[in-house]
Design an enzyme around this catalytic site. Structure first.
Site, PDB file in Angstrom:
ATOM      1  N   GLY A 181     -18.350  48.532  21.761  1.00 38.98           N
ATOM      2  CA  GLY A 181     -19.647  47.870  21.512  1.00 38.98           C
ATOM      3  C   GLY A 181     -19.407  46.817  20.515  1.00 38.98           C
ATOM      4  CB  SER A 182     -22.524  44.226  20.923  1.00 38.61           C
ATOM      5  OG  SER A 182     -21.712  43.899  21.802  1.00 38.61           O
ATOM      6  CG  HIS A 239     -18.120  47.032  16.025  1.00 34.03           C
ATOM      7  ND1 HIS A 239     -18.378  48.051  14.771  1.00 34.03           N
ATOM      8  CD2 HIS A 239     -17.753  47.445  17.273  1.00 34.03           C
ATOM      9  CE1 HIS A 239     -19.041  49.160  15.752  1.00 34.03           C
ATOM     10  NE2 HIS A 239     -18.081  49.286  16.448  1.00 34.03           N
ATOM     11  CE  LYS A 264     -13.195  49.015  17.923  1.00 37.10           C
ATOM     12  NZ  LYS A 264     -13.782  48.163  19.005  1.00 37.10           N
ATOM     13  CG  HIS A 268     -18.755  52.972  16.379  1.00 38.01           C
ATOM     14  ND1 HIS A 268     -18.007  53.370  15.968  1.00 38.01           N
ATOM     15  CD2 HIS A 268     -19.406  52.676  17.326  1.00 38.01           C
ATOM     16  CE1 HIS A 268     -17.103  52.596  16.856  1.00 38.01           C
ATOM     17  NE2 HIS A 268     -17.810  52.103  17.473  1.00 38.01           N
TER      18      HIS A 268
END
Ligand SMILES: Nc1ncnc2c1ncn2[C@@H]1O[C@H](COP(=O)(O)OP(=O)(O)O)[C@@H](O)[C@H]1O
Ligand SMILES: Nc1ncnc2c1ncn2[C@@H]1O[C@H](COP(=O)(O)OP(=O)(O)O)[C@@H](O)[C@H]1O
Ligand SMILES: [Mg+2]
Ligand SMILES: [Mg+2]
Ligand SMILES: [Mg+2]
Ligand SMILES: [Mg+2]
Lengths: 333, 211, 333, 211
Positions: free
Chosen positions: C53-54, C56, C104, C219
């Site tokens: 996911g973006s 990070h 991950k 997250h």
């Protein structure tokens, strides 16, 4: 106040312990709160020191190392260091070729550095030249006032002057290139949130959920005006227009385009900003020779961004590209 | 009782100033939040705590050396704009007074005037720039005028205190032209200057102790 | 929601435009949201891709470049990319020596990468090996659950595996060194504030002014427990104790000590944390072979920090020290 | 009226599900904020919007190809855990049904069962792991049982809907062992699972449209 700290009064001291532990290339004079190169002084090389209040990290301590600063003085949070610190730093890095003081234009910084230079001349006879950065177009320039603040250009200047010193130029030449950088660079910033000075314990200003401050500096001070929160595209226009028209930057110019985070803004947003900045620049025919995107001159945990443009020629570019090895900027080595 | 100011009284002045700064620390920082960077209270409190400690270290000393010590300590511990300004203020007073056990009211007036000149030399402030100058200059003027009018030390200091308070209050409507507040332009109007506020405490401390 | 963005739904797309504009060495496949090396594929070199996911950043796109990743797939904010993206990335970087997928350990990431590997095998016959990171000691490890999350070790693994691939090791060898890094690394994090997913518009969780979340991932999910806000010294103890006892790390071990910012925490606080971490490590006889301090794996604008320890030997250290040239990590070149 | 499910009805099912997801988007995200990462509503809304558009593109098609298309679109647009899970659910249904213009209630049951098996194959969830399984499995069971009891399509779907809702509600006291909520350990107890909530909408959409 939500910070990863212990006693608010120990933040600077403990952060310097952390810097020392994390960067074996660097040394820390804890009594004087000076971060300096492990190989200082370098005989025959012009020494370059800077310093200012803490809370702007990585500025300045993170820019100490080969090809950039020889030493940095850390003041209390947002408070200029005292002359004793600059004097100690000057002595630590004076390799006989003189020392450049890089000073951001704030009343406190200018006066404390001035006193340090007076002391250095008296005590050691060191040849000290000062260069003052004042690139913030949010502040009206005038001889009747304190003048413009030194902000983002300081980072670029420290890199470029550092490279000039590293390649062996003399003090006047290093000072000249530093002044050229300041003369050709302009910045402006916007804050989405305030920040909290640890010793104060509460935010410096209050900002509504739908407001932002345009034209802020890097000390949590309010900006020139408070406006409704706007999309990145409009924010980029709001800060680029005054920058572009001030120098002015025009079609055919090549620049280093520096999109800076103010501490609490994550990288993903800086890239969104960079995209907007890059579109505006190409609309104006300004080409980006080198980009820099990241949080390099901050205001504690303030959310927001500043943009700096530096008009470059071959000389400045080759100095920019020269090797640098510091905690925060590193390439070529 | 003469109108001479002994080193004991000068020592009390410095300590009283330190006390007032500690009391008003949060208020000064609050004022500096509005038009500055929220550190004026912390800056002066750090400096005056160190200044008091430096007097403890110094032990018995003449008027000049005592105030010089305070000035040097302020320069070395405060930083920011107020460090060099308050530092210079005390350093210049120290230089004028010399190594003597007590000074006359007139000598005190000359010292205050020299301190004011030092602030101007360092900071280049003029009247109505919205700085500590705007409270300190009227205070020095009022003190000198009081002595000229034949008032005793205490009464002249009383006038100086009133003038400093008035000068401090008068900074509120001013548009800042010096220091950090100048960056705010029009938005600096309507806020009392932190440095004018702290320097009024310096004058108040004098009125409290130099008698 | 105070962010430097335009439409919340365009954040990832626009950030990728910014990455492309800012980093001429890199290419972006906008249709597939893949950032890749301009010189990919490198014939004979094992390709390494990652993604997630973006939100990070700089992970993963900021780690694309010589000596690290060949490509990174950007999902929506906090949402694993889809298999099509990993498939496209795999094709872009496959130089004939096979492709390593760095995944991950999140249910979504694992399943999407799994489907991508299935598709790659079917469509191109590419030799794909996956390595899953699961270093977060805040999560109870068990075969009955989703297992531990992959967090900070991912950064170190991408650097080290990248160096192994760059020096010409084959796919099995690169995968082996990657697994070794995961096996020898442990992490844990703490959040002082929540973060706001752009498309959601309000903070994922509410945290009182005197509270913090211990054991958070990346997250914006709540952590294992909510406790009163504590000084940095206690926070460091709170997260180091479980890390140290888990591997366990002991006297005589050498580690890479990585103090990471979660996005909204400024560098000055990370150095305060690093100071505490370094004191605890030396108390335990653990020596720091290399430090890393900065915001490298973030959770949007969350304030907080995570600590990762990786036990190193000469092999891992020399791979760590090998040249790397990416937007976020660069040295030796 | 027969109990056959036409492709028109299947098309309506998908569109109705998309509608319900759009309506419940914020609620799903809210549930995912409590024990996840606040994206479940956005994920499914993005996916189902794309799925509906893909059906528009596809034009008239058989039952199998239609659901396969939806599954592929979900896999390619959703991401996260729900993308592969919902994608596999639809892909498996598509595979079972084949390229036919309508299917019987029994065939629909077999498709739902295959979809459930696909979810389990992909995600390895078991009963009481606090996932979409806990709402979907009882719904599939209830549908099959209803048909076995001789109920018509609409009534069997009514039972399935009730079972899904019950299964969804039953996730609240569970301790999560799969997916992101499992990281919370004990703290996952007391919150309704977002995926169980969305899959109950899938079953509700079927009950609304497949008649
Ligand atoms: N040039 C100047 N001359 C006189 N006083 C000044 C000048 N600049 C600033 N000041 C005084 O200093 C005060 C601020 O001090 P302080 O907050 O300690 O320093 P800084 O502005 O560096 O944070 C102002 O309120 C003002 O009264
Ligand atoms: N292994 C699994 N098997 C079945 N369902 C799962 C599994 N893991 C997660 N889920 C479901 O997925 C939902 C979360 O979906 P979503 O929020 O879109 O993905 P992510 O967790 O990647 O953000 C959970 O509420 C749960 O019902
Ligand atoms: Mg200050
Ligand atoms: Mg101040
Ligand atoms: Mg997600
Ligand atoms: Mg989710």
């Amino acid at each position: 106040m939500k910070k990863l700290i212990n006693d608010p009064n120990d933040v600077v001291v403990e952060a310097l312990l952390g810097v020392e532990a994390a960067h074996p290339d660097l040394r820390v004079d804890h009594a004087n709160k000076v971060v300096y190169r492990g190989d200082a002084p370098k005989p025959g090389k012009v020494g370059i020191i800077s310093g200012g209040g803490s809370g702007h990290e990585p500025l300045h301590g993170g820019f100490v190392g080969l090809g950039m600063l020889d030493a940095a003085c850390a003041g209390e949070v947002f408070t200029s260091p005292v002359p004793d610190q600059m004097l100690a730093a000057t002595k630590l890095v004076d390799g006989g070729a003189g020392v450049l003081h890089v000073v951001k234009n704030y009343t406190g910084d200018v006066m404390n550095f001035e006193m340090a230079a007076e002391l250095a001349a008296a005590e050691t006879g060191a040849n000290v030249v000062s260069v003052v950065t004042d690139d913030d177009v949010a502040v009206q320039d005038s001889t009747w006032t304190a003048g413009r603040r030194g902000v983002g250009v300081t980072v670029l200047l420290e890199k470029i002057a550092g490279a000039a010193a590293e390649e062996g130029r003399d003090l006047d030449a290093v000072a000249a290139v530093a002044r050229k950088v300041n003369a050709q660079g302009r910045s402006m910033g916007v804050a989405l949130t305030s920040c909290t000075v640890p010793a104060a314990g509460s935010p410096t200003f209050q900002l509504g959920e739908d407001e932002m401050e345009v034209g802020v500096g890097i000390h949590g001070e309010p900006g020139r005006r408070r406006v409704p929160l706007a999309p990145a595209k409009e924010i980029a226009e709001m800060i680029l227009e005054p920058i572009l028209s001030d120098l002015p930057f025009g079609s055919g110019d090549a620049v280093i385009a520096f999109v800076n985070g103010l501490g609490g803004t994550p990288l993903i947003e800086l890239y969104v900003m960079y995209n907007e900045v890059s579109k505006i620049l190409s609309k104006h025919g300004v080409s980006v020779a080198r980009p820099l995107v990241g949080s390099y001159i901050t205001s504690l945990e303030m959310a927001g961004s500043s943009v700096t443009l530096l008009k470059v020629d071959d000389e400045l570019l080759s100095l920019w590209d020269a090797p640098v090895r510091t905690p925060a900027l590193r390439w070529g080595i | 009782m003469t109108d001479d100011v002994t080193t004991v009284a000068l020592d009390a002045w410095v300590r009283r100033f330190a006390e007032l700064i500690a009391q008003e620390r949060d208020h000064l920082t609050e004022l500096d939040s509005a038009i500055g960077d929220a550190d004026h209270g912390a800056n002066l409190d750090r400096g005056m705590t160190a200044a008091v400690a430096s007097l403890d270290d110094l032990g018995p000393a003449g008027a000049g050396p005592m105030l010089t010590k305070v000035g040097m300590t302020l320069v070395s511990t405060v930083g920011g704009a107020s460090g060099p300004l308050y530092g210079t203020l005390f350093l210049r007073m120290g230089t004028v007074l010399g190594d003597v056990p007590s000074v006359s009211a007139e000598q005190l007036g000359a010292a205050l005037r020299a301190g004011l000149d030092g602030v101007v030399a360092r900071g280049k402030a003029q009247a109505e720039d919205k700085t500590m100058y705007d409270a300190f200059a009227p205070a020095v003027d009022a003190f000198e005028a009081g002595l000229k009018d034949g008032l005793g030390l205490a009464d002249a200091l009383g006038r100086a205190r009133a003038a400093a308070d008035e000068g401090r209050d008068a900074t509120t409507p001013m548009l800042a032209r010096k220091g950090r507040a100048s960056y705010l332009g029009e938005r600096s109007v309507g806020h009392q200057d932190p440095g004018a506020t702290s320097v009024a405490l310096l004058v108040a401390a004098a009125a409290d102790t130099l008698r």
